[in-house]
Design a protein around this motif. Structure first.
Motif, PDB file in Angstrom:
ATOM      1  N   THR A 132     -12.933  -9.546  25.239  1.00 47.32           N
ATOM      2  CA  THR A 132     -12.753 -11.145  24.325  1.00 47.32           C
ATOM      3  C   THR A 132     -12.293 -10.677  23.340  1.00 47.32           C
ATOM      4  O   THR A 132     -11.921  -9.711  23.214  1.00 47.32           O
ATOM      5  CB  THR A 132     -14.467 -11.051  23.646  1.00 47.32           C
ATOM      6  OG1 THR A 132     -14.764  -9.986  23.151  1.00 47.32           O
ATOM      7  CG2 THR A 132     -15.051 -11.307  24.914  1.00 47.32           C
ATOM      8  N   GLU A 133     -11.639 -11.706  23.308  1.00 50.12           N
ATOM      9  CA  GLU A 133     -10.165 -11.886  21.573  1.00 50.12           C
ATOM     10  C   GLU A 133     -10.767 -10.633  20.342  1.00 50.12           C
ATOM     11  O   GLU A 133     -10.397  -9.849  20.177  1.00 50.12           O
ATOM     12  CB  GLU A 133      -9.565 -12.919  21.756  1.00 50.12           C
ATOM     13  CG  GLU A 133      -9.218 -13.570  22.746  1.00 50.12           C
ATOM     14  CD  GLU A 133      -8.481 -14.990  22.484  1.00 50.12           C
ATOM     15  OE1 GLU A 133      -7.716 -14.585  21.391  1.00 50.12           O
ATOM     16  OE2 GLU A 133      -8.202 -16.157  23.703  1.00 50.12           O
ATOM     17  N   GLU A 134     -12.206 -11.249  21.137  1.00 51.91           N
ATOM     18  CA  GLU A 134     -12.567 -11.150  19.406  1.00 51.91           C
ATOM     19  C   GLU A 134     -12.943  -8.778  19.198  1.00 51.91           C
ATOM     20  O   GLU A 134     -12.939  -8.496  18.796  1.00 51.91           O
ATOM     21  CB  GLU A 134     -14.104 -11.454  18.916  1.00 51.91           C
ATOM     22  CG  GLU A 134     -14.522 -12.755  19.129  1.00 51.91           C
ATOM     23  CD  GLU A 134     -14.435 -13.365  20.035  1.00 51.91           C
ATOM     24  OE1 GLU A 134     -13.714 -14.882  19.789  1.00 51.91           O
ATOM     25  OE2 GLU A 134     -14.202 -13.316  21.426  1.00 51.91           O
ATOM     26  N   ALA A 135     -13.140  -8.525  20.495  1.00 49.86           N
ATOM     27  CA  ALA A 135     -13.510  -7.311  20.923  1.00 49.86           C
ATOM     28  C   ALA A 135     -12.111  -6.521  20.625  1.00 49.86           C
ATOM     29  O   ALA A 135     -11.449  -5.594  20.543  1.00 49.86           O
ATOM     30  CB  ALA A 135     -14.105  -7.340  22.388  1.00 49.86           C
ATOM     31  N   LEU A 136     -11.041  -7.584  21.626  1.00 47.73           N
ATOM     32  CA  LEU A 136      -9.654  -6.841  20.972  1.00 47.73           C
ATOM     33  C   LEU A 136      -9.030  -7.354  19.600  1.00 47.73           C
ATOM     34  O   LEU A 136      -7.511  -5.942  19.825  1.00 47.73           O
ATOM     35  CB  LEU A 136      -8.955  -7.340  22.118  1.00 47.73           C
ATOM     36  CG  LEU A 136      -8.765  -7.855  23.771  1.00 47.73           C
ATOM     37  CD1 LEU A 136      -8.538  -8.907  24.718  1.00 47.73           C
ATOM     38  CD2 LEU A 136      -9.022  -6.169  24.501  1.00 47.73           C
ATOM     39  N   LYS A 137      -9.374  -7.911  19.260  1.00 46.20           N
ATOM     40  CA  LYS A 137      -8.223  -7.897  17.904  1.00 46.20           C
ATOM     41  C   LYS A 137      -7.768  -6.597  16.907  1.00 46.20           C
ATOM     42  O   LYS A 137      -7.395  -6.164  16.850  1.00 46.20           O
ATOM     43  CB  LYS A 137      -8.354  -9.016  17.289  1.00 46.20           C
ATOM     44  CG  LYS A 137      -7.821  -8.863  16.048  1.00 46.20           C
ATOM     45  CD  LYS A 137      -6.701  -9.574  15.959  1.00 46.20           C
ATOM     46  CE  LYS A 137      -5.752 -10.309  15.092  1.00 46.20           C
ATOM     47  NZ  LYS A 137      -5.842  -9.718  13.707  1.00 46.20           N
ATOM     48  N   PRO A 138      -9.519  -6.197  16.962  1.00 48.55           N
ATOM     49  CA  PRO A 138      -9.226  -4.704  16.015  1.00 48.55           C
ATOM     50  C   PRO A 138      -8.333  -3.676  16.890  1.00 48.55           C
ATOM     51  O   PRO A 138      -7.666  -2.810  16.130  1.00 48.55           O
ATOM     52  CB  PRO A 138     -10.916  -4.151  16.345  1.00 48.55           C
ATOM     53  CG  PRO A 138     -11.664  -5.672  16.218  1.00 48.55           C
ATOM     54  CD  PRO A 138     -11.022  -6.421  17.483  1.00 48.55           C
ATOM     55  N   ILE A 139      -8.458  -3.778  17.729  1.00 42.61           N
ATOM     56  CA  ILE A 139      -7.383  -2.583  19.093  1.00 42.61           C
ATOM     57  C   ILE A 139      -6.134  -3.288  18.717  1.00 42.61           C
ATOM     58  O   ILE A 139      -5.645  -1.644  18.185  1.00 42.61           O
ATOM     59  CB  ILE A 139      -7.795  -3.203  20.648  1.00 42.61           C
ATOM     60  CG1 ILE A 139      -9.701  -2.404  20.615  1.00 42.61           C
ATOM     61  CG2 ILE A 139      -7.323  -2.062  21.261  1.00 42.61           C
ATOM     62  CD1 ILE A 139      -9.597  -2.840  22.355  1.00 42.61           C
ATOM     63  N   PHE A 140      -5.390  -4.659  18.377  1.00 44.10           N
ATOM     64  CA  PHE A 140      -4.505  -4.946  18.902  1.00 44.10           C
ATOM     65  C   PHE A 140      -4.419  -4.266  17.132  1.00 44.10           C
ATOM     66  O   PHE A 140      -3.041  -3.468  16.430  1.00 44.10           O
ATOM     67  CB  PHE A 140      -3.956  -5.816  18.342  1.00 44.10           C
ATOM     68  CG  PHE A 140      -2.882  -6.590  18.101  1.00 44.10           C
ATOM     69  CD1 PHE A 140      -1.559  -6.417  19.057  1.00 44.10           C
ATOM     70  CD2 PHE A 140      -2.312  -7.552  16.951  1.00 44.10           C
ATOM     71  CE1 PHE A 140      -0.302  -7.475  18.726  1.00 44.10           C
ATOM     72  CE2 PHE A 140      -1.333  -7.610  16.744  1.00 44.10           C
ATOM     73  CZ  PHE A 140      -0.222  -7.414  17.080  1.00 44.10           C
ATOM     74  N   ASP A 141      -5.199  -4.715  15.790  1.00 43.04           N
ATOM     75  CA  ASP A 141      -4.517  -4.904  14.364  1.00 43.04           C
ATOM     76  C   ASP A 141      -4.822  -2.795  14.408  1.00 43.04           C
ATOM     77  O   ASP A 141      -3.699  -2.827  13.638  1.00 43.04           O
ATOM     78  CB  ASP A 141      -5.984  -5.320  13.253  1.00 43.04           C
ATOM     79  CG  ASP A 141      -5.823  -6.280  13.617  1.00 43.04           C
ATOM     80  OD1 ASP A 141      -4.802  -7.116  14.050  1.00 43.04           O
ATOM     81  OD2 ASP A 141      -6.669  -6.920  12.755  1.00 43.04           O
ATOM     82  N   ALA A 142      -5.504  -2.383  14.926  1.00 48.15           N
ATOM     83  CA  ALA A 142      -5.164  -0.101  14.494  1.00 48.15           C
ATOM     84  C   ALA A 142      -4.171  -0.400  15.154  1.00 48.15           C
ATOM     85  O   ALA A 142      -3.413   0.661  14.848  1.00 48.15           O
ATOM     86  CB  ALA A 142      -6.978  -0.025  15.624  1.00 48.15           C
ATOM     87  N   ALA A 143      -3.838  -1.148  16.004  1.00 49.25           N
ATOM     88  CA  ALA A 143      -2.728  -0.653  17.301  1.00 49.25           C
ATOM     89  C   ALA A 143      -0.955  -0.346  15.592  1.00 49.25           C
ATOM     90  O   ALA A 143       0.039   0.712  15.698  1.00 49.25           O
ATOM     91  CB  ALA A 143      -2.106  -0.758  18.267  1.00 49.25           C
ATOM     92  N   MET A 144      -0.891  -1.900  15.102  1.00 47.53           N
ATOM     93  CA  MET A 144       0.448  -2.137  14.572  1.00 47.53           C
ATOM     94  C   MET A 144      -0.119  -1.511  12.833  1.00 47.53           C
ATOM     95  O   MET A 144       0.969  -0.929  13.033  1.00 47.53           O
ATOM     96  CB  MET A 144       0.114  -3.963  14.453  1.00 47.53           C
ATOM     97  CG  MET A 144       0.702  -4.599  15.357  1.00 47.53           C
ATOM     98  SD  MET A 144       1.820  -4.289  16.246  1.00 47.53           S
ATOM     99  CE  MET A 144       2.368  -5.298  15.809  1.00 47.53           C
ATOM    100  N   ASP A 145      -0.677  -1.121  12.522  1.00 46.77           N
ATOM    101  CA  ASP A 145      -1.110  -0.479  11.578  1.00 46.77           C
ATOM    102  C   ASP A 145      -0.515   0.845  11.930  1.00 46.77           C
ATOM    103  O   ASP A 145      -0.109   1.740  10.185  1.00 46.77           O
ATOM    104  CB  ASP A 145      -2.736   0.142  10.988  1.00 46.77           C
ATOM    105  CG  ASP A 145      -2.825  -1.669  10.347  1.00 46.77           C
ATOM    106  OD1 ASP A 145      -2.517  -2.883   9.934  1.00 46.77           O
ATOM    107  OD2 ASP A 145      -4.046  -1.955  10.151  1.00 46.77           O
ATOM    108  N   ASN A 146      -0.664   1.741  12.755  1.00 46.17           N
ATOM    109  CA  ASN A 146       0.202   2.937  13.439  1.00 46.17           C
ATOM    110  C   ASN A 146       1.059   3.280  14.130  1.00 46.17           C
ATOM    111  O   ASN A 146       1.773   3.977  14.337  1.00 46.17           O
ATOM    112  CB  ASN A 146      -1.188   3.857  14.378  1.00 46.17           C
ATOM    113  CG  ASN A 146      -2.698   3.974  13.236  1.00 46.17           C
ATOM    114  OD1 ASN A 146      -2.773   5.305  13.027  1.00 46.17           O
ATOM    115  ND2 ASN A 146      -3.538   3.329  13.447  1.00 46.17           N
TER     116      ASN A 146
END
Length: 311
Positions: free
Chosen positions: A25-39
């Motif tokens: 789901t988008e809700e589950a994927l958003k933290p993954i996206f954010d973690a990637a961009m932060d790194n």
């Protein structure tokens, strides 16, 4: 063109097309996206074929509002998704995808596979010929002769083949044996390696006692050979212990050491963490040779149904 990071992140599974299951789901994927961009992992690889626009829509939603210079988008023209009889099929596909993702242009654009590829590469070249802003142009799932043919077609229109994307891992090195990696190095072409972790089979997570969840295409492909994969994963574990990292980080580090840019599918924040840490793992030549020697003894055919062995 902005500088490419050492690793690209793949949104294939975000399409929920059954390859990895259908529960993201988008809700589950958003933290993954954010973690990637932060790194600093800001290169995202997607395609319309990944859920017929689902992957692109999800990614587009996450990118909205961000500075356009803060990320890179790699997208694809999939011949099977286009109208072969339309004179404007290439234009229609590209512009539909740009609208879908709310972008003015892609950073990398690929011919996804070799189905009638010379025709579509010609159409790609015609579309971008003379344009001021041209993305990196690439081909995926192409053999060496097909790569050379695509390069010639693009050159005839004043363009250049800048990228090749093929399945490449410890248990599928046909792009190396066929000379594709050498050709790319000699011609300043970036080689993107997808499935370096074999959809999790080389992550140390699965074995004969802990098979992949039934109901996915990857379970059908890898569960029957988990006894062989256990042998390679044991070798990966040795190196992981030596470098004090997780098993999944070793195949990624191996792909980087081989001069490729791995595309890592991300469906958990731990996958992002693995990618970040893998960039700092330096494998020596002896370790690379040890891994490849073990992999060569297993006799695993990792070519998937949509692929061919590169010759």
């Amino acid at each position: 063109m902005k500088n490419l990071p050492k690793i690209a992140l793949g949104a294939w599974a975000w399409g929920n097309d059954g390859t990895f299951g259908n529960n993201l789901t988008e809700e589950a994927l958003k933290p993954i996206f954010d973690a990637a961009m932060d790194n600093g992992l800001s290169l995202w690889d997607t395609a319309y074929a990944y859920g017929m626009g689902t992957s692109e829509k999800v990614l587009a939603g996450f990118l909205q509002g961000l500075d356009r210079d803060s990320y890179l988008v790699s997208d694809k023209f999939t011949p099977q998704c286009a109208d072969p009889d339309s004179a404007t099929a290439m234009k229609d596909m590209i512009e539909m995808q740009l609208k879908l993702m709310n972008l003015d242009q892609f950073d990398i654009y690929w011919i996804h596979n070799v189905w009638d590829a010379p025709k579509w590469t010609e159409e790609l070249a015609k579309y971008f010929e003379g344009k001021e802003n041209v993305p990196m142009l690439g081909v995926s799932n192409h053999s060496l002769s097909e790569i050379k043919q695509a390069d010639e077609i693009l050159k005839a229109h004043g363009l250049k083949l800048s990228a090749v994307q093929n399945h490449y891992s410890l248990i599928n090195r046909s792009s190396e044996y066929s000379g594709i990696l050498d050709y790319c190095k000699e011609n300043n072409i970036h080689f993107f390696a997808y499935m370096v972790l074999e959809q999790g089979a080389l992550s140390g997570k699965y074995d004969t006692k802990h098979p992949m969840p039934e109901g996915s295409a990857r379970a059908e492909a890898y569960n029957p050979v988990l006894n062989k994969l256990e042998v390679l994963n044991a070798e990966l574990q040795k190196l992981a212990d030596r470098h004090r990292v997780a098993v999944a980080q070793i195949p990624i580090a191996w792909a980087i050491a081989k001069g490729t840019l791995p595309i890592i599918g991300v469906t958990k924040t731990s996958h992002v963490e693995d990618a970040v840490k893998a960039m700092n793992v330096k494998l020596c030549e002896e370790e690379i040779n040890e891994l490849e020697a073990v992999a060569n003894t297993l006799g695993i055919n990792a070519i998937r149904f949509w692929e061919k062995e590169m010759k």
